[in-house]
Design a protein around this motif. Sequence first.
Motif, PDB file in Angstrom:
ATOM      1  N   ALA A  16      14.476  -7.190   4.165  1.00  0.00           N
ATOM      2  CA  ALA A  16      14.439  -8.224   3.120  1.00  0.00           C
ATOM      3  C   ALA A  16      14.651  -7.672   1.710  1.00  0.00           C
ATOM      4  N   THR A  17      14.000  -6.560   1.380  1.00  0.00           N
ATOM      5  CA  THR A  17      14.087  -6.082  -0.001  1.00  0.00           C
ATOM      6  C   THR A  17      15.514  -5.619  -0.310  1.00  0.00           C
ATOM      7  N   GLY A  18      16.097  -4.846   0.593  1.00  0.00           N
ATOM      8  CA  GLY A  18      17.461  -4.349   0.378  1.00  0.00           C
ATOM      9  C   GLY A  18      18.489  -5.471   0.398  1.00  0.00           C
ATOM     10  N   PRO A  22       3.821  -3.060   3.311  1.00  0.00           N
ATOM     11  CA  PRO A  22       4.268  -1.670   3.153  1.00  0.00           C
ATOM     12  C   PRO A  22       4.792  -1.366   1.753  1.00  0.00           C
ATOM     13  N   ASP A  23       4.703  -0.122   1.363  1.00  0.00           N
ATOM     14  CA  ASP A  23       5.339   0.377   0.134  1.00  0.00           C
ATOM     15  C   ASP A  23       5.751   1.817   0.445  1.00  0.00           C
ATOM     16  N   VAL A  24       5.858   2.654  -0.568  1.00  0.00           N
ATOM     17  CA  VAL A  24       6.362   4.020  -0.369  1.00  0.00           C
ATOM     18  C   VAL A  24       5.492   4.748   0.675  1.00  0.00           C
ATOM     19  N   ASN A  25       6.163   5.310   1.673  1.00  0.00           N
ATOM     20  CA  ASN A  25       5.526   6.104   2.734  1.00  0.00           C
ATOM     21  C   ASN A  25       4.592   5.317   3.651  1.00  0.00           C
ATOM     22  N   THR A  26       4.643   4.002   3.623  1.00  0.00           N
ATOM     23  CA  THR A  26       3.935   3.217   4.639  1.00  0.00           C
ATOM     24  C   THR A  26       4.962   2.315   5.318  1.00  0.00           C
ATOM     25  N   ALA A  34      16.098   3.296  -6.125  1.00  0.00           N
ATOM     26  CA  ALA A  34      15.302   2.695  -5.037  1.00  0.00           C
ATOM     27  C   ALA A  34      14.307   3.723  -4.493  1.00  0.00           C
ATOM     28  N   ALA A  35      13.781   4.551  -5.406  1.00  0.00           N
ATOM     29  CA  ALA A  35      12.774   5.548  -4.974  1.00  0.00           C
ATOM     30  C   ALA A  35      11.481   5.289  -5.750  1.00  0.00           C
ATOM     31  N   LEU A  36      11.222   6.128  -6.734  1.00  0.00           N
ATOM     32  CA  LEU A  36       9.955   6.003  -7.469  1.00  0.00           C
ATOM     33  C   LEU A  36      10.180   5.436  -8.870  1.00  0.00           C
ATOM     34  N   ASP A  73      17.402  11.326  -1.209  1.00  0.00           N
ATOM     35  CA  ASP A  73      16.001  11.139  -0.847  1.00  0.00           C
ATOM     36  C   ASP A  73      15.213  12.254  -1.513  1.00  0.00           C
ATOM     37  N   VAL A  74      13.954  12.415  -1.115  1.00  0.00           N
ATOM     38  CA  VAL A  74      13.088  13.370  -1.807  1.00  0.00           C
ATOM     39  C   VAL A  74      13.634  14.805  -1.709  1.00  0.00           C
ATOM     40  N   ARG A  75      14.456  15.090  -0.690  1.00  0.00           N
ATOM     41  CA  ARG A  75      14.986  16.454  -0.521  1.00  0.00           C
ATOM     42  C   ARG A  75      16.276  16.710  -1.290  1.00  0.00           C
ATOM     43  N   ALA A 134      13.667  -0.089  -6.832  1.00  0.00           N
ATOM     44  CA  ALA A 134      12.324   0.473  -7.015  1.00  0.00           C
ATOM     45  C   ALA A 134      11.529  -0.371  -7.995  1.00  0.00           C
ATOM     46  N   ASN A 135      10.224  -0.194  -7.996  1.00  0.00           N
ATOM     47  CA  ASN A 135       9.369  -0.811  -9.004  1.00  0.00           C
ATOM     48  C   ASN A 135       9.241   0.131 -10.195  1.00  0.00           C
ATOM     49  N   GLY A 136       9.502  -0.375 -11.377  1.00  0.00           N
ATOM     50  CA  GLY A 136       9.301   0.393 -12.604  1.00  0.00           C
ATOM     51  C   GLY A 136      10.171   1.627 -12.769  1.00  0.00           C
ATOM     52  N   ILE A 177       0.872  -1.181   0.000  1.00  0.00           N
ATOM     53  CA  ILE A 177       0.000   0.000   0.000  1.00  0.00           C
ATOM     54  C   ILE A 177       0.904   1.224   0.000  1.00  0.00           C
ATOM     55  N   ARG A 178       0.652   2.117  -0.949  1.00  0.00           N
ATOM     56  CA  ARG A 178       1.469   3.312  -1.131  1.00  0.00           C
ATOM     57  C   ARG A 178       0.674   4.547  -0.725  1.00  0.00           C
ATOM     58  N   TYR A 179       1.297   5.449   0.041  1.00  0.00           N
ATOM     59  CA  TYR A 179       0.684   6.751   0.325  1.00  0.00           C
ATOM     60  C   TYR A 179       1.521   7.795  -0.426  1.00  0.00           C
ATOM     61  N   GLY A 190      17.164   7.202  -3.504  1.00  0.00           N
ATOM     62  CA  GLY A 190      16.137   6.820  -2.518  1.00  0.00           C
ATOM     63  C   GLY A 190      16.826   6.243  -1.304  1.00  0.00           C
ATOM     64  N   PHE A 191      16.444   6.710  -0.119  1.00  0.00           N
ATOM     65  CA  PHE A 191      17.101   6.212   1.101  1.00  0.00           C
ATOM     66  C   PHE A 191      16.052   5.871   2.154  1.00  0.00           C
ATOM     67  N   GLY A 192      14.951   5.243   1.680  1.00  0.00           N
ATOM     68  CA  GLY A 192      13.941   4.742   2.608  1.00  0.00           C
ATOM     69  C   GLY A 192      14.264   3.304   2.937  1.00  0.00           C
ATOM     70  N   ASN A 193      13.233   2.491   3.083  1.00  0.00           N
ATOM     71  CA  ASN A 193      13.448   1.087   3.450  1.00  0.00           C
ATOM     72  C   ASN A 193      14.372   0.404   2.451  1.00  0.00           C
ATOM     73  N   VAL A 194      14.036   0.465   1.179  1.00  0.00           N
ATOM     74  CA  VAL A 194      14.801  -0.292   0.169  1.00  0.00           C
ATOM     75  C   VAL A 194      16.170   0.342  -0.073  1.00  0.00           C
ATOM     76  N   GLY A 195      16.198   1.657  -0.260  1.00  0.00           N
ATOM     77  CA  GLY A 195      17.460   2.333  -0.590  1.00  0.00           C
ATOM     78  C   GLY A 195      18.480   2.235   0.529  1.00  0.00           C
TER      79      GLY A 195
HETATM   80  P1  NAD Z   1      10.102   4.441   1.464  1.00  0.00           P
HETATM   81  O1  NAD Z   1       8.934   5.325   1.642  1.00  0.00           O
HETATM   82  O2  NAD Z   1      10.652   3.726   2.662  1.00  0.00           O
HETATM   83  O3  NAD Z   1      11.311   5.260   0.818  1.00  0.00           O
HETATM   84  C1  NAD Z   1      11.193   5.988  -0.361  1.00  0.00           C
HETATM   85  C2  NAD Z   1      12.444   6.823  -0.544  1.00  0.00           C
HETATM   86  O4  NAD Z   1      12.375   7.518  -1.794  1.00  0.00           O
HETATM   87  C3  NAD Z   1      12.609   7.900   0.521  1.00  0.00           C
HETATM   88  O5  NAD Z   1      13.996   8.075   0.803  1.00  0.00           O
HETATM   89  C4  NAD Z   1      12.054   9.142  -0.163  1.00  0.00           C
HETATM   90  O6  NAD Z   1      12.564  10.348   0.395  1.00  0.00           O
HETATM   91  C5  NAD Z   1      12.551   8.916  -1.571  1.00  0.00           C
HETATM   92  N1  NAD Z   1      11.786   9.656  -2.559  1.00  0.00           N
HETATM   93  C6  NAD Z   1      10.458   9.890  -2.598  1.00  0.00           C
HETATM   94  N2  NAD Z   1      10.143  10.663  -3.657  1.00  0.00           N
HETATM   95  C7  NAD Z   1      11.298  10.885  -4.311  1.00  0.00           C
HETATM   96  C8  NAD Z   1      11.648  11.594  -5.473  1.00  0.00           C
HETATM   97  N3  NAD Z   1      10.708  12.248  -6.179  1.00  0.00           N
HETATM   98  N4  NAD Z   1      12.946  11.618  -5.844  1.00  0.00           N
HETATM   99  C9  NAD Z   1      13.882  10.972  -5.128  1.00  0.00           C
HETATM  100  N5  NAD Z   1      13.623  10.283  -4.003  1.00  0.00           N
HETATM  101  C10 NAD Z   1      12.344  10.253  -3.614  1.00  0.00           C
HETATM  102  O7  NAD Z   1       9.713   3.405   0.306  1.00  0.00           O
HETATM  103  P2  NAD Z   1      10.359   1.997  -0.005  1.00  0.00           P
HETATM  104  O8  NAD Z   1       9.522   0.961   0.636  1.00  0.00           O
HETATM  105  O9  NAD Z   1      11.828   2.050   0.237  1.00  0.00           O
HETATM  106  O10 NAD Z   1      10.082   1.891  -1.581  1.00  0.00           O
HETATM  107  C11 NAD Z   1      10.981   2.425  -2.549  1.00  0.00           C
HETATM  108  C12 NAD Z   1      10.748   1.733  -3.871  1.00  0.00           C
HETATM  109  O11 NAD Z   1      10.951   0.324  -3.717  1.00  0.00           O
HETATM  110  C13 NAD Z   1       9.330   1.861  -4.434  1.00  0.00           C
HETATM  111  O12 NAD Z   1       9.408   1.901  -5.844  1.00  0.00           O
HETATM  112  C14 NAD Z   1       8.645   0.582  -3.987  1.00  0.00           C
HETATM  113  O13 NAD Z   1       7.537   0.236  -4.785  1.00  0.00           O
HETATM  114  C15 NAD Z   1       9.799  -0.387  -4.144  1.00  0.00           C
HETATM  115  N6  NAD Z   1       9.689  -1.629  -3.373  1.00  0.00           N
HETATM  116  C16 NAD Z   1       9.518  -1.621  -2.028  1.00  0.00           C
HETATM  117  C17 NAD Z   1       9.485  -2.824  -1.333  1.00  0.00           C
HETATM  118  C18 NAD Z   1       9.394  -2.884   0.152  1.00  0.00           C
HETATM  119  O14 NAD Z   1       9.500  -3.996   0.705  1.00  0.00           O
HETATM  120  N7  NAD Z   1       9.246  -1.789   0.859  1.00  0.00           N
HETATM  121  C19 NAD Z   1       9.576  -4.036  -2.027  1.00  0.00           C
HETATM  122  C20 NAD Z   1       9.748  -4.010  -3.408  1.00  0.00           C
HETATM  123  C21 NAD Z   1       9.817  -2.798  -4.065  1.00  0.00           C
END
Ligand code: NAD
Length: 422
Positions: free
Chosen positions: A195-197, A151-155, A299-301, A248-250, A322-324, A79-81, A224-229
């Motif tokens: 797991a993903t990273g 979880p997915d982006v922002n969850t 590993a972002a969007l 990251d997004v900033r 990231a996906n796609g 689920i993505r927010y 991207g430096f969230g869960n996956v990055g």
């Molecule tokens: P997350 O919310 O934990 O992290 C997202 C990261 O991307 C954050 O660092 C955010 O600041 C950054 N970001 C957001 N918008 C951005 C932009 N416009 N430019 C650059 N950076 C930006 O999300 P996540 O779970 O790490 O997911 C990241 C990607 O990995 C997504 O494409 C998601 O579909 C994919 N993914 C996630 C999982 C998972 O287990 N969480 C599994 C497979 C694929």
Amino acid sequence: MSTTTSHTTENAYTVALKQLDRAAQHVEGVDRWAIDRLHYPQRELTVNFPVKMDDGSVEVFTGYRVHHSTLRGPTKGGIRYHPEVDINEVRALAMWMTWKCAIVGIPYGGAKGGVVVDPALLSLRELEHLTRRYATEISILMNPKGDIPAPDVNTNAQIMAWIMDTYSMHQGFTSLAVVTGKPIEMGGSLGRNTATGRGVMFVIRESLRQQGKTIKGLVAAVQGFGNVGSISALSVYQEGARVVAVSDVRGGIYNPQGLDIPKVIEHVEYTGSVVNFPGSQSVTNAELLLLPCDILIPAALGNQLTEDNAKDVKAWMIAEGANGPTTPEADLIFDERGIQVLPDVVANAGGVTVSYFEWVQDLEWFFWSAEEIEKRLETILVNSFNAVKDISIKKHIDMRTAAQVLAVERVAKAQMISGLYP
Ligand code: NAD
């Protein structure tokens, strides 16, 4: 209905359909109709729901839950927010989940959900209210036997805990298996958060091993430096890579000598962003993708590597966390340039694999050790990568097309065996 009617506007779903059409040309042993139906999600739900905000006002939010296919088992997907979530993005992500589950051989179909919201603008209370109401709205589709979000982006784990608690309140008993990516205290699995990273690193390591190379000493950049990055960056760093840039997004940070990734993680915990990390220079997200490096990990969007920048990418290996992140046009350019793309449906499949482990543990009320989870994860990803690689060599096609050939064959065969009801 024609299978090309949806190819009108360029969006994530259009990209997913183009990839499917490319893979379908190489699929063998199944009837055309069994592939054609996979162009369409099996079912889609749109929900519009009110949430009371902290100032007493009421806002209406829109959310989605899409099931792409239930042929191989219950549906699974995050689920993505995000403010830019739309139905086409959710459709594409659901289709990619179907492929991913088929490639790693776990008994799920693909799903995805999303809410059109910037969660950074909500208080914690508003976020909880939005989550519990969305969970209630999609509970006509979501349940531990039929559709299991993650979880997915922002969850994150907290949001999954609210979803599980909401569903359990409605049922009148605790239902651990309705959602994965939960906190350990509430039926979560050891190793799910990483797991993903970790999986991204396993797939890179296996690919390099086959070329007589190791990660040690290679230069990596991670968008991207969230869960996956963050976990991908940490995992390749621990294997001896020099991670020169993350973002990251900033914005991004760059140090050609290499970043101390554990310290960057601490900096993010303290400040909320990678920016202003001591001893680094600033780069934009667009610049990061073109930095000199061996391995690029988006590993972002989605939609980051396109025909506009693909010719300027310096990395010789792209591992899609990231996906796609790569458009079909960029794929062709990378193929021509001999750049190795480890496609999302394999490279980031570690998340859904350990989500599957979590679900199995929840259903059995019996939990595994971290070592067992890591070992099983690596075995599944290495075997899946090799199955895809074999198809790629045998059919002389790129890894993404090969991965989707494997997936489409498995799903379409399930369709042929099921037959048509009625
Ligand atoms: P997350 O919310 O934990 O992290 C997202 C990261 O991307 C954050 O660092 C955010 O600041 C950054 N970001 C957001 N918008 C951005 C932009 N416009 N430019 C650059 N950076 C930006 O999300 P996540 O779970 O790490 O997911 C990241 C990607 O990995 C997504 O494409 C998601 O579909 C994919 N993914 C996630 C999982 C998972 O287990 N969480 C599994 C497979 C694929």
